[in-house]
Design a protein around this motif. Structure first.
Motif, short mmCIF file in Angstrom:
data_model
loop_
_atom_site.label_atom_id
_atom_site.label_comp_id
_atom_site.label_asym_id
_atom_site.label_seq_id
_atom_site.Cartn_x
_atom_site.Cartn_y
_atom_site.Cartn_z
N SER A 1 16.82 21.30 45.40
CA SER A 1 17.75 21.78 46.56
C SER A 1 17.60 23.60 46.74
N ARG B 1 25.77 26.38 42.74
CA ARG B 1 27.05 26.53 43.98
C ARG B 1 26.15 26.13 45.55
N MET B 2 24.75 27.03 45.46
CA MET B 2 23.95 26.30 46.02
C MET B 2 23.37 24.77 46.78
N SER C 1 24.88 22.36 45.37
CA SER C 1 25.77 21.45 45.54
C SER C 1 26.18 21.19 46.93
N GLN C 2 25.32 21.95 48.00
CA GLN C 2 25.59 21.97 49.19
C GLN C 2 25.35 20.56 49.63
N THR D 1 20.89 21.96 53.77
CA THR D 1 20.61 22.95 53.37
C THR D 1 19.13 23.34 53.68
N THR E 1 18.68 24.92 57.10
CA THR E 1 19.35 26.07 57.82
C THR E 1 19.10 27.31 56.69
N ALA F 1 30.28 14.71 54.36
CA ALA F 1 31.05 16.36 53.69
C ALA F 1 32.91 16.49 54.59
#
Length: 267
Positions: free
Chosen positions: A55, A209-210, A212-213, A218, A221, A256
């Protein structure tokens, strides 16, 4: 377990959806030419796009430098990537170092450059190919091509002005001066400057942190962020509508939403 690609002059790890690519030719100050690092970077970029378990990609350097860019000894000897007549040299650029910006531009996940030391010439441009740059307080940056009587042949003149604007990019390119990490932050090249021993912890904290999306959203985006730079608003909104329809129909969206409701006490 995910199979990592075999690299020659770089190290690659994958942990908790975060891939870390470490340029590992400290003997050459991680020069991109005169080593296998071009192939290693391109191979990693292509692997990331094929591996659903990634990711975020973090790029850093081993030793004292992030990357010294071109191999100056090869330049002096008119050898290696710099040998031959105009046509031969141009062809070698297209088939060599110019593969890096094309490969990194196409990476579908966030790319973080953890700049541990000197990022000079093509090494500076490599850092600018990332989405975010975090720098050690020991980092240095220089668009130093003119100091050697050459131009930014890897796309640096395209990259930097989109990052910090034409005027500031012009000054750095035309003077070839080397700036420290604090000035790089002031100019907007670097997002954060940290002590050297905190560089990778800070980069990995952001990457985690990124990562974990929701992974599919992701990647969509990231694609939108890149495509927004070259599309008209109406066409871009049409694309957003399609991508949003895709997102609403992914299981990760419902997961989510349910997590959000649970955190609000409504699950």
């Amino acid at each position: 377990m995910t199979n990592l690609p075999k690299l020659t002059d770089a190290l690659l790890t994958l942990d908790e959806r975060v891939a870390v690519l470490t340029l590992n030719r400290n003997d050459l100050r991680n020069a991109l030419t005169g080593s296998a690092l071009i192939d290693d970077i391109v191979t990693t970029a292509e692997w990331v796009n094929q591996c659903d378990e990634v990711s975020v990609l973090v790029i850093t350097g081993a030793g004292s430098a992030f990357s010294a860019g071109g191999n100056i000894r090869d330049m002096a000897e008119r050898g290696g990537d710099f040998a031959g007549d105009v046509a031969e040299c141009a062809d070698r650029y297209r088939k060599g170092i110019q593969r890096i910006p094309l490969a990194l531009q196409a990476v579908e996940v966030p790319v973080i450059a953890a700049v541990n030391g000197a990022a000079i010439g093509a090494g500076f441009d490599l850092a600018n190919m990332a989405d975010i740059r975090i720098a050690s307080e020991r980092a240095k940056f220089g668009e130093t091509f003119l100091n050697l009587g050459i131009i930014p042949g890897d796309g640096g003149a395209w990259l930097m002005q989109r990052l910090i604007g034409y005027q500031r990019a012009f000054e750095l390119t035309m003077t070839g001066r080397v700036i420290d990490a604090d000035e790089a932050k002031e100019l907007g090249i670097v997002m954060t400057v940290v002590p050297g021993d905190q560089l990778m912890p800070e980069a990995l904290k952001l990457a985690t942190r990124m990562a974990s999306q929701p992974p599919k959203a992701t990647r969509l985006t990231k694609r939108l962020m890149k495509m927004a730079q070259r599309m008209e608003l109406k066409d871009f909104l049409d694309l957003c509508a399609v991508f949003q329809g895709m997102s609403h129909n992914e299981p990760e969206h419902l997961e989510a939403v349910n997590r959000m409701l649970a955190s609000m006490g409504r699950g």
